[in-house]
Design a protein around this motif. Sequence first.
Motif, short mmCIF file in Angstrom:
data_model
loop_
_atom_site.label_atom_id
_atom_site.label_comp_id
_atom_site.label_asym_id
_atom_site.label_seq_id
_atom_site.Cartn_x
_atom_site.Cartn_y
_atom_site.Cartn_z
N MET A 71 0.83 -1.20 0.00
CA MET A 71 0.00 0.00 0.00
C MET A 71 0.87 1.26 0.00
O MET A 71 1.84 1.37 0.75
CB MET A 71 -0.90 0.00 1.24
CG MET A 71 -1.86 1.15 1.32
SD MET A 71 -2.91 1.01 2.82
CE MET A 71 -4.10 2.29 2.49
N VAL A 72 0.53 2.18 -0.89
CA VAL A 72 1.16 3.51 -0.87
C VAL A 72 0.21 4.42 -0.09
O VAL A 72 -0.97 4.53 -0.44
CB VAL A 72 1.37 4.03 -2.31
CG1 VAL A 72 1.99 5.43 -2.27
CG2 VAL A 72 2.23 3.08 -3.12
N PHE A 73 0.73 5.04 0.96
CA PHE A 73 -0.17 5.80 1.84
C PHE A 73 0.55 6.97 2.49
O PHE A 73 1.79 7.05 2.55
CB PHE A 73 -0.74 4.88 2.93
CG PHE A 73 0.31 4.42 3.91
CD1 PHE A 73 0.45 5.06 5.14
CD2 PHE A 73 1.16 3.36 3.61
CE1 PHE A 73 1.42 4.64 6.05
CE2 PHE A 73 2.12 2.93 4.52
CZ PHE A 73 2.25 3.58 5.73
N ILE A 74 -0.26 7.89 2.98
CA ILE A 74 0.22 8.98 3.84
C ILE A 74 -0.24 8.63 5.26
O ILE A 74 -1.41 8.31 5.48
CB ILE A 74 -0.37 10.33 3.40
CG1 ILE A 74 0.17 10.68 2.01
CG2 ILE A 74 -0.03 11.42 4.40
CD1 ILE A 74 -0.45 11.94 1.41
N PRO A 75 0.66 8.62 6.24
CA PRO A 75 0.31 8.20 7.61
C PRO A 75 -0.85 9.00 8.19
O PRO A 75 -1.25 10.05 7.68
CB PRO A 75 1.60 8.46 8.39
CG PRO A 75 2.68 8.42 7.35
CD PRO A 75 2.06 9.00 6.12
N SER A 76 -1.38 8.48 9.29
CA SER A 76 -2.52 9.10 9.95
C SER A 76 -2.26 10.58 10.25
O SER A 76 -1.19 10.96 10.72
CB SER A 76 -2.82 8.36 11.26
OG SER A 76 -3.85 9.00 11.98
N GLN A 77 -3.28 11.40 9.99
CA GLN A 77 -3.21 12.83 10.27
C GLN A 77 -3.80 13.18 11.63
O GLN A 77 -3.92 14.36 11.99
CB GLN A 77 -3.94 13.60 9.17
CG GLN A 77 -3.35 13.37 7.77
CD GLN A 77 -1.88 13.76 7.68
OE1 GLN A 77 -1.55 14.94 7.86
NE2 GLN A 77 -1.01 12.78 7.42
N GLY A 78 -4.18 12.14 12.40
CA GLY A 78 -4.63 12.34 13.77
C GLY A 78 -6.09 12.63 13.94
O GLY A 78 -6.64 12.39 15.02
N SER A 79 -6.74 13.15 12.92
CA SER A 79 -8.17 13.48 13.05
C SER A 79 -8.78 13.61 11.65
O SER A 79 -8.06 13.69 10.65
CB SER A 79 -8.35 14.79 13.80
OG SER A 79 -7.79 15.86 13.05
N LYS A 80 -10.10 13.68 11.65
CA LYS A 80 -10.79 13.84 10.37
C LYS A 80 -10.41 15.18 9.74
O LYS A 80 -10.23 15.28 8.53
CB LYS A 80 -12.30 13.76 10.57
CG LYS A 80 -13.11 13.87 9.27
CD LYS A 80 -14.58 13.74 9.52
CE LYS A 80 -15.39 13.77 8.23
NZ LYS A 80 -15.15 14.94 7.39
N GLU A 81 -10.31 16.20 10.57
CA GLU A 81 -9.97 17.52 10.05
C GLU A 81 -8.58 17.50 9.40
O GLU A 81 -8.37 18.09 8.33
CB GLU A 81 -10.00 18.55 11.17
CG GLU A 81 -11.39 18.87 11.71
CD GLU A 81 -11.95 17.76 12.58
OE1 GLU A 81 -11.16 16.88 13.03
OE2 GLU A 81 -13.18 17.74 12.79
N GLY A 82 -7.63 16.85 10.06
CA GLY A 82 -6.28 16.76 9.50
C GLY A 82 -6.27 16.00 8.19
O GLY A 82 -5.56 16.36 7.24
N ALA A 83 -7.06 14.92 8.13
CA ALA A 83 -7.13 14.12 6.91
C ALA A 83 -7.76 14.92 5.77
O ALA A 83 -7.30 14.88 4.63
CB ALA A 83 -7.93 12.85 7.18
N ASP A 84 -8.82 15.71 6.10
CA ASP A 84 -9.46 16.52 5.07
C ASP A 84 -8.50 17.60 4.54
O ASP A 84 -8.49 17.90 3.33
CB ASP A 84 -10.72 17.19 5.63
CG ASP A 84 -11.85 16.19 5.85
OD1 ASP A 84 -11.80 15.10 5.22
OD2 ASP A 84 -12.77 16.50 6.65
N LYS A 85 -7.69 18.16 5.43
CA LYS A 85 -6.72 19.17 5.01
C LYS A 85 -5.70 18.57 4.05
O LYS A 85 -5.37 19.17 3.01
CB LYS A 85 -6.03 19.76 6.24
CG LYS A 85 -5.00 20.83 5.90
CD LYS A 85 -4.34 21.37 7.16
CE LYS A 85 -3.27 22.43 6.82
NZ LYS A 85 -2.61 22.95 8.03
N LYS A 86 -5.18 17.39 4.39
CA LYS A 86 -4.20 16.72 3.52
C LYS A 86 -4.84 16.35 2.18
O LYS A 86 -4.20 16.45 1.12
CB LYS A 86 -3.65 15.48 4.21
CG LYS A 86 -2.61 14.72 3.43
CD LYS A 86 -1.39 15.57 3.10
CE LYS A 86 -0.57 15.85 4.35
NZ LYS A 86 0.71 16.54 4.03
N ALA A 87 -6.09 15.94 2.22
CA ALA A 87 -6.79 15.61 0.98
C ALA A 87 -6.89 16.83 0.07
O ALA A 87 -6.74 16.73 -1.16
CB ALA A 87 -8.18 15.07 1.28
#
Length: 226
Positions: free
Chosen positions: A110-126
């Motif tokens: 799997m190619v992935f970006i590690p956990s961003q800690g929260s939904k908000e962090g994940a949405d920002k990275k997206a």
Amino acid sequence: MLRFFFWSLLLLNAFLLAFNLGYLGHWSLDTHEPERLKMQHHADQLKPLSAAEAVTPVDAVADKKPDVIACLEVGNFVQADINKLEEKLKTLALGERQSRINVVDVATHMVFIPSQGSKEGADKKAGELRRLGINDFYIVQDQSNLRWGISLGVFKTEEAAKLHLNNLSNKGVRSARIGPRAVSTNKFAYQLRALTVEEKTRYDAIKADFPAQENRNCQTTAYSKS
């Protein structure tokens, strides 16, 4: 002398008459069939051939049953292809000779970006990925260590994963990495049994609409039927 010729002609005519009436037998080689049979040994044991016995080698080839393909498997199809394929397979009218099986396709890299800690962090990275022109990803929301990380692709081989990671790096993605991940994706294969040559020809015309799929002999491993 005249008396001699008279008796000679009389004897000759009598001889010819007896010959024509058959009293002296037939001397000609051009005999009729009944006489020829009488001249053969054991002619009374001869009997005509039946229709089955009279079949020539050419007729035997013509009556030979067509070759049959024991079991052909094709796949693996995704759910979106199922309806289109099954409509076409109906024209073969195979009935119980056709079955659909579930196939589990497992990817482990799997190619992935590690956990961003929260939904908000994940949405920002997206959002950052979209600005780089990358839209093929999803936010991981399960209860694993990757929760709120971002999956950028899952691959069967490490080489394919490395190639994808390199492409992402060229687009400006710096935080992605490769890790082990077992993701099962349900796909479907079809088994077609006891196909005649004519049915195989019709199947080949159907298969031409699905060039990415492969034919193979049916595997002995157990699959779940659907």
